[in-house]
Enzyme design. Sequence first.
Site, mmCIF file in Angstrom:
data_model
loop_
_atom_site.group_PDB
_atom_site.id
_atom_site.type_symbol
_atom_site.label_atom_id
_atom_site.label_comp_id
_atom_site.label_asym_id
_atom_site.label_seq_id
_atom_site.Cartn_x
_atom_site.Cartn_y
_atom_site.Cartn_z
ATOM 1 N N ASP A 64 57.263 34.936 44.678
ATOM 2 C CA ASP A 64 56.578 36.044 45.361
ATOM 3 C C ASP A 64 55.079 35.806 45.572
ATOM 4 O O ASP A 64 54.464 36.401 46.440
ATOM 5 C CB ASP A 64 56.775 37.363 44.586
ATOM 6 C CG ASP A 64 56.374 37.254 43.106
ATOM 7 O OD1 ASP A 64 55.942 36.168 42.676
ATOM 8 O OD2 ASP A 64 56.495 38.261 42.383
ATOM 9 N N HIS A 65 54.480 34.894 44.788
ATOM 10 C CA HIS A 65 53.026 34.695 44.864
ATOM 11 C C HIS A 65 52.642 33.623 45.888
ATOM 12 O O HIS A 65 51.899 33.885 46.830
ATOM 13 C CB HIS A 65 52.479 34.264 43.497
ATOM 14 C CG HIS A 65 52.342 35.362 42.495
ATOM 15 N ND1 HIS A 65 53.400 36.042 41.983
ATOM 16 C CD2 HIS A 65 51.244 35.874 41.875
ATOM 17 C CE1 HIS A 65 52.972 36.941 41.107
ATOM 18 N NE2 HIS A 65 51.664 36.853 41.025
ATOM 19 N N ASP A 119 53.920 37.441 33.719
ATOM 20 C CA ASP A 119 52.973 38.087 34.611
ATOM 21 C C ASP A 119 52.482 39.344 33.901
ATOM 22 O O ASP A 119 53.272 40.068 33.286
ATOM 23 C CB ASP A 119 53.657 38.464 35.930
ATOM 24 C CG ASP A 119 52.640 38.897 36.965
ATOM 25 O OD1 ASP A 119 52.313 38.088 37.850
ATOM 26 O OD2 ASP A 119 52.150 40.035 36.873
ATOM 27 N N ARG A 380 43.836 45.219 41.024
ATOM 28 C CA ARG A 380 42.665 44.440 40.595
ATOM 29 C C ARG A 380 41.705 44.235 41.750
ATOM 30 O O ARG A 380 42.146 43.954 42.876
ATOM 31 C CB ARG A 380 43.088 43.060 40.049
ATOM 32 C CG ARG A 380 43.819 43.185 38.753
ATOM 33 C CD ARG A 380 44.091 41.873 38.067
ATOM 34 N NE ARG A 380 44.674 42.183 36.773
ATOM 35 C CZ ARG A 380 45.674 41.533 36.206
ATOM 36 N NH1 ARG A 380 46.192 40.469 36.793
ATOM 37 N NH2 ARG A 380 46.134 41.912 35.041
ATOM 38 N N SER A 538 45.041 38.576 34.014
ATOM 39 C CA SER A 538 46.372 38.016 34.227
ATOM 40 C C SER A 538 46.904 37.264 33.005
ATOM 41 O O SER A 538 46.188 36.991 32.038
ATOM 42 C CB SER A 538 46.346 37.084 35.432
ATOM 43 O OG SER A 538 46.266 35.751 35.022
ATOM 44 N N ARG A 540 48.064 34.211 33.292
ATOM 45 C CA ARG A 540 48.118 32.785 33.662
ATOM 46 C C ARG A 540 47.669 31.891 32.507
ATOM 47 O O ARG A 540 46.527 31.936 32.066
ATOM 48 C CB ARG A 540 47.298 32.523 34.934
ATOM 49 C CG ARG A 540 45.824 32.748 34.826
ATOM 50 C CD ARG A 540 45.143 32.695 36.199
ATOM 51 N NE ARG A 540 45.530 33.850 37.001
ATOM 52 C CZ ARG A 540 44.749 34.432 37.900
ATOM 53 N NH1 ARG A 540 43.558 33.952 38.180
ATOM 54 N NH2 ARG A 540 45.165 35.491 38.574
HETATM 55 C C1 MIC Z 1 47.659 38.532 38.955
HETATM 56 O O1 MIC Z 1 47.890 39.651 39.421
HETATM 57 O O2 MIC Z 1 46.533 38.195 38.543
HETATM 58 C C2 MIC Z 1 48.798 37.532 38.869
HETATM 59 C C3 MIC Z 1 48.521 36.485 39.868
HETATM 60 O O3 MIC Z 1 50.009 38.159 39.201
HETATM 61 C C4 MIC Z 1 48.845 36.995 37.430
HETATM 62 C C5 MIC Z 1 49.787 35.879 37.233
HETATM 63 C C6 MIC Z 1 49.282 34.554 37.721
HETATM 64 O O4 MIC Z 1 48.100 34.257 37.590
HETATM 65 O O5 MIC Z 1 50.104 33.792 38.224
HETATM 66 C C7 MIC Z 1 49.157 38.065 36.379
HETATM 67 O O6 MIC Z 1 48.939 39.236 36.612
HETATM 68 O O7 MIC Z 1 49.566 37.731 35.266
HETATM 69 FE FE1 SF4 Z 2 51.428 40.012 42.625
HETATM 70 FE FE2 SF4 Z 2 49.835 40.118 40.476
HETATM 71 FE FE3 SF4 Z 2 49.164 41.350 42.754
HETATM 72 FE FE4 SF4 Z 2 51.150 42.282 41.336
HETATM 73 S S1 SF4 Z 2 49.009 42.183 40.716
HETATM 74 S S2 SF4 Z 2 51.120 42.011 43.549
HETATM 75 S S3 SF4 Z 2 52.076 40.425 40.548
HETATM 76 S S4 SF4 Z 2 49.365 39.146 42.428
#
Ligand code: MIC
Ligand code: SF4
Length: 647
Positions: A64-65, A119, A380, A538, A540
Site C-alpha cells: 500500500d505504501h 506499522d 501526520r 512510525s 520503521r
Molecule cells: C508512516 O505513516 O509513517 C508509515 C510510513 O506508515 C510508517 C511505516 C513506515 O515507515 O514504513 C508507520 O507509521 O509506521
Molecule cells: Fe499509510 Fe502511514 Fe499514511 Fe497510514 S499514516 S496512510 S499507513 S503512510
Amino acid sequence: MAANLVQKIFHQHKFYGERTCGTPIGLKVDEVYTQDATGTMAWLQFEAIGVDKVKVPVAVSYVDHNMIQSNYMNPDDHAFLQSAAAKFGAYFSRPGNGICHQVNLERFSRPGGIALGTDSHTPTNGGAAMIAIGVGGLDAATVMAGSPFELTMPKVVLIKLTGKLNRPYVTAMDVILTLLQKLTVKGGVGSIFEYGGDGVRELNLTERATITNMGAELGATTSIFPSDENTMGFFKAQGRLSDWIELKADTDASYDSVIELDLSSLEPMIAMPHSPDKVVAVKELAGTKVNQVCIGGCTNSSYQSMKAVSYVLKGKNVAENVNLLINPGSKQVYEMIAVDGCLREMIASGVRMLESSCGPCIGMGGAPGSGHVSLRTFNRNFEGRSGTKDAMVYLASPVTCAIAALSGKIVDPRDIKDLSIPEIEEPSHYIVNTNMLIAPKNGDNVHIVKGPNIKGVPVKEPLKDGIAAEVLIKLGNNVTTDDIMPAGSKVLPFRSNIPAISDFVFSNIDEGFSKRAIKAKENGGGIIVGGENYGQGSSREHAALAPMFLGVEAVITVSFARIHRSNLINFGIIPLTFTNPADFEKIKQGDRLKISGLKSSLTGSQSYTVTDETSGFTFTCASNLNQRETELILAGGLLPYTKRATQ
Ligand code: MIC
Ligand code: SF4
C-alpha cells in the site's frame, strides 16, 4: 476480580508474566501483518531465521505504501512480497486492494484478538475491540517464527466519553485532535487508552477506528473500544458475524487514570504545521487560503468518510486554485462509492481520484508546491513528510477538508448554512470481493523472487565491552523517525537495500550525517544524542537499522518513544537515558564520549559512567533494559539472538 477490557484480553493471551504495570508480559498473538515499506525487511528477516512457515494463525502481507512505479524497484519488492507470502503461508493483499489498516479492519480484525502490525497505525483495529500494536519488522518476523510477543505492561487509561457529537460539523477526527491538544505527542507514552462511557455508543465502528488510529500520535501503545451492537452491525455487514463477540469492561473495573471527554462540548479542530499536537479550533484559522486538499489516508478513508465528503461536494465545484486529491481507503470502499454514485459526485466536482493507497500521506505523489498550504485528513504533518520541505501541512476532518476544497480557504463547517450531510448509517452489507486478497496455499515449491535492489540484512557483532565514540549529532525533543530516516518517493524504494538507504539518514536536517558517521566508524563509531520522546512516529526499523549500519553504537536521550526504543535494541544499539536530564545541555556535537565496563554495567546496575573526553565532564546514564532486552543487546540484536535460539 473486575477487569477492564485490556486486562481481559491480556489474560486470555498470556504466555508468561503478570499484568503489572512496568513489568514484561509475554503474549500469544492471533495475527501479524506487514506492509510493503516495512515488510520487505520483515520477510527477509523471517527468511533469515530459517523457519518454513508462519506459526501464527493469520499472517497478511499488504502492499500500500510504495506504489509509484517509476522504475523496477517497487514492483520488484511487490513481487518479492507476493512470493514470500506464498512460500511462508501468508495472505497477500495486492497493490490496489487498499491501505493495510482499512483492509485489515474489514477482513481480519476480531474483537478480543491481538494483532501486531509493522506499522505504527496498527491500533486502527482497536476500533473493532482488538488489541492491535505497531512493532518493528524484526519483532513481527520473530513472532511469525513462533516466539511470544513481549511487551512492558503499559498503564491502562480510561477515556470516558459522554454526550453526543454535534453532527455533521464535528466528527471523530475532532475527538482525537482534541485529545492531542490536551495530551500532546508524548501524552500517551507507556499507556493503552481504553474508551468507555455512554458516548461510545454514539460512534460507529469506523469513527472509533479514526480515533484509535491517531492514538498513535499520542505515543500510546494502542487504543481500544468495547465491542457492542455497533461493532456487531459492522461485522454483520462485512459478512463476518461469526467473528463478532460482545466485549466490554466490567462495571467496577479499575484504571490507572481516567480522562473525561464530553463529545457535546467539542468543536471542529485542526492541527497546524508541523506537529499533530499543534491543535487549535478551526475558527481560529478561518480565511487561511489553501492550495491543496488531500482526503484519505488510514485515518479517514472509510466508506462513511467518503460518503460525507461526497455530500459536501455534490453539485459544487472544487475552487479554481485548489487541487483536491482523494484516495479511498480500500477496494471495498472504492467499489461501494462507485455503486452508490458518490464517486460520480466526486469526479463531477473536479476531484483528482487516486488509487487506494497511502499516497500523499507518505510523499508517494501529491507533493504540494513550494510554500503551499495543504489541508489533509491524515494523521501526520511532520516537516518535509509531504515531499515539499517548505509546505505548510494542516490536519483536519474530512468535512472541514471538503469544505475548504470548495471555498479555497479554511472555513469553520458550522458557518456553512446549506451543509446537508444526512446521518450516515452502517450499510446493511458491504461489497465483499476478495479477488485482490490471495489466500495462502501450499507454497513448498514456490521460489522467492528477489530483484537486484533487494540486499541482505546486515547483522551487528556481539556487544563489545566499551564504547569510545563521537557524538555525531545532537538533537532536541520529539525527533521523529521521519527526521531520522525520511520516507517519500525518492527514499522509500531503498527500503530493501540498507547500504543505499543509509545515505539518507538525517538527510532532511543534516546532509553531512552519513559521511560523518562512515568516517567515525573507523574510529570507534558514533553516538546520537537526543531530547525527550526521541524516535516518535512510525515503526520503521530502518531508523535503527541504517544508523547501526553506519556504526552508531549508542543513542543517549532524555526519553524514548516505545517502538523506536525496541527497534534500537533489536539491532543491538544500546538506548541510554541521562540520569540527570540537565546533563543533556553539557554535551556537544563532535565530543568524544567513553563508556567502559559496558557489559558489567549492563548485566549489573544498568548505570553507566560516561566520560566526555573532549570537555572532561563525567555523567551517568541508565539503560532500564529487562532480562530479554539485556540479552538482545549482548547478542548484537534480535536476529543473531533468535537464530541462536532456533538452531
Ligand atoms: C508512516 O505513516 O509513517 C508509515 C510510513 O506508515 C510508517 C511505516 C513506515 O515507515 O514504513 C508507520 O507509521 O509506521
Ligand atoms: Fe499509510 Fe502511514 Fe499514511 Fe497510514 S499514516 S496512510 S499507513 S503512510
